[in-house]
Structures are given as C-alpha cells and as structure tokens.
Design a protein around this motif. Structure first.
Motif, PDB file in Angstrom:
ATOM      1  N   LYS A   1      -9.329  -0.488   4.559  1.00  0.00           N
ATOM      2  CA  LYS A   1      -9.167   0.263   3.316  1.00  0.00           C
ATOM      3  C   LYS A   1      -8.141  -0.420   2.425  1.00  0.00           C
ATOM      4  CE  LYS A   1      -7.774   4.742   1.610  1.00  0.00           C
ATOM      5  NZ  LYS A   1      -6.984   5.908   1.896  1.00  0.00           N
TER       6      LYS A   1
ATOM      7  N   ASP B   1      -6.551   0.521  -1.256  1.00  0.00           N
ATOM      8  CA  ASP B   1      -6.534   1.653  -2.190  1.00  0.00           C
ATOM      9  C   ASP B   1      -6.917   1.284  -3.620  1.00  0.00           C
ATOM     10  OD1 ASP B   1      -5.921   3.510  -0.293  1.00  0.00           O
ATOM     11  OD2 ASP B   1      -3.770   3.540  -0.717  1.00  0.00           O
ATOM     12  N   SER B   2      -6.359   0.188  -4.146  1.00  0.00           N
ATOM     13  CA  SER B   2      -6.602  -0.155  -5.546  1.00  0.00           C
ATOM     14  C   SER B   2      -6.521  -1.658  -5.723  1.00  0.00           C
ATOM     15  CB  SER B   2      -5.555   0.517  -6.440  1.00  0.00           C
ATOM     16  OG  SER B   2      -4.272  -0.012  -6.176  1.00  0.00           O
TER      17      SER B   2
ATOM     18  N   GLY C   1      -1.024   1.119   1.320  1.00  0.00           N
ATOM     19  CA  GLY C   1      -2.332   1.212   0.690  1.00  0.00           C
ATOM     20  C   GLY C   1      -3.362   0.276   1.298  1.00  0.00           C
TER      21      GLY C   1
END
Length: 115
Positions: free
Chosen positions: A26, A28-29, A84
């Motif tokens: 993952k 996040d951004s 993140g």
C-alpha cells in the motif's frame, strides 16, 4: 538522466507496482511515493553496499541470488521509515522489489534515459 527525474520515475514505478500488488502493498499517495523513492535512493546508496559487503560469501555461494534478499530487506526497512507505505511481509517485499525494478527499467527506457 538527472537525479530528480530518476526519483520521479521511481515514484511512478512505486505507485504502479503498489497498484499491481494491491492487497499486500500500500502506498497512500503520490507524495508518499516520492518520499519512498527518495528513501530507497538513500538506502540503496548507504545501506545496501554495506549489506552486500557483509554478505559477500553468501552471495557468492548462492550465485548472486542473495541480492534479492538484500533488496527485500531494503524494502522492508523503507516500509518502517516511510509513513503511508506498507508491505505485508518478506515475500511481498521480495516481489515488490522485483516488479518495481522491472517497471522502473521500462519507465526509464521510455523516458529516454539509460540504466
């Protein structure tokens, strides 16, 4: 190819690779991906040579395959350092490092740079 362009390409490669390995990896951004690319560049410049030197006999015995393990360890270390960015385990980190290397190479080739 300039350093900043390589970081940008690595960030795009990280986003795409995380998308491909979606349930286990993952990001996040895009800002997280940029930070991840920068952290990976620093870890590859500072920590990886030390790990390669310390594990040189094992790398020789395994005909270089232990370098994949070192890459996975670098990814796991980056996951600890970058908020993140999450990787679910060693095998996912290993797969992430392999896929990201391939995607990064393709993107750098498309950008007109040399590896």
């Amino acid at each position: 190819m300039g350093f900043l362009l390589r970081i940008l390409v690595s960030a795009i490669a990280a986003m795409f690779t995380a998308y491909l390995l979606k349930p286990a990896v993952k990001v996040d951004s895009f800002v997280t991906a940029l930070i991840l690319a920068l952290v990976l560049a620093i870890l590859n410049a500072l920590v990886k040579p030390l790990l390669v030197l310390l594990t040189f006999p094992v790398t020789i015995v395994t005909l270089g395959l232990f370098l994949f393990v070192i890459n996975a360890v670098i990814i796991l270390l980056a996951a600890k350092l970058v908020p993140g960015f999450k990787v679910d385990g060693f095998w996912w980190a290993l797969l992430f490092s392999i896929v990201m290397t391939i995607v990064n190479s393709v993107l750098i080739g498309l950008a007109g740079g040399s590896n």
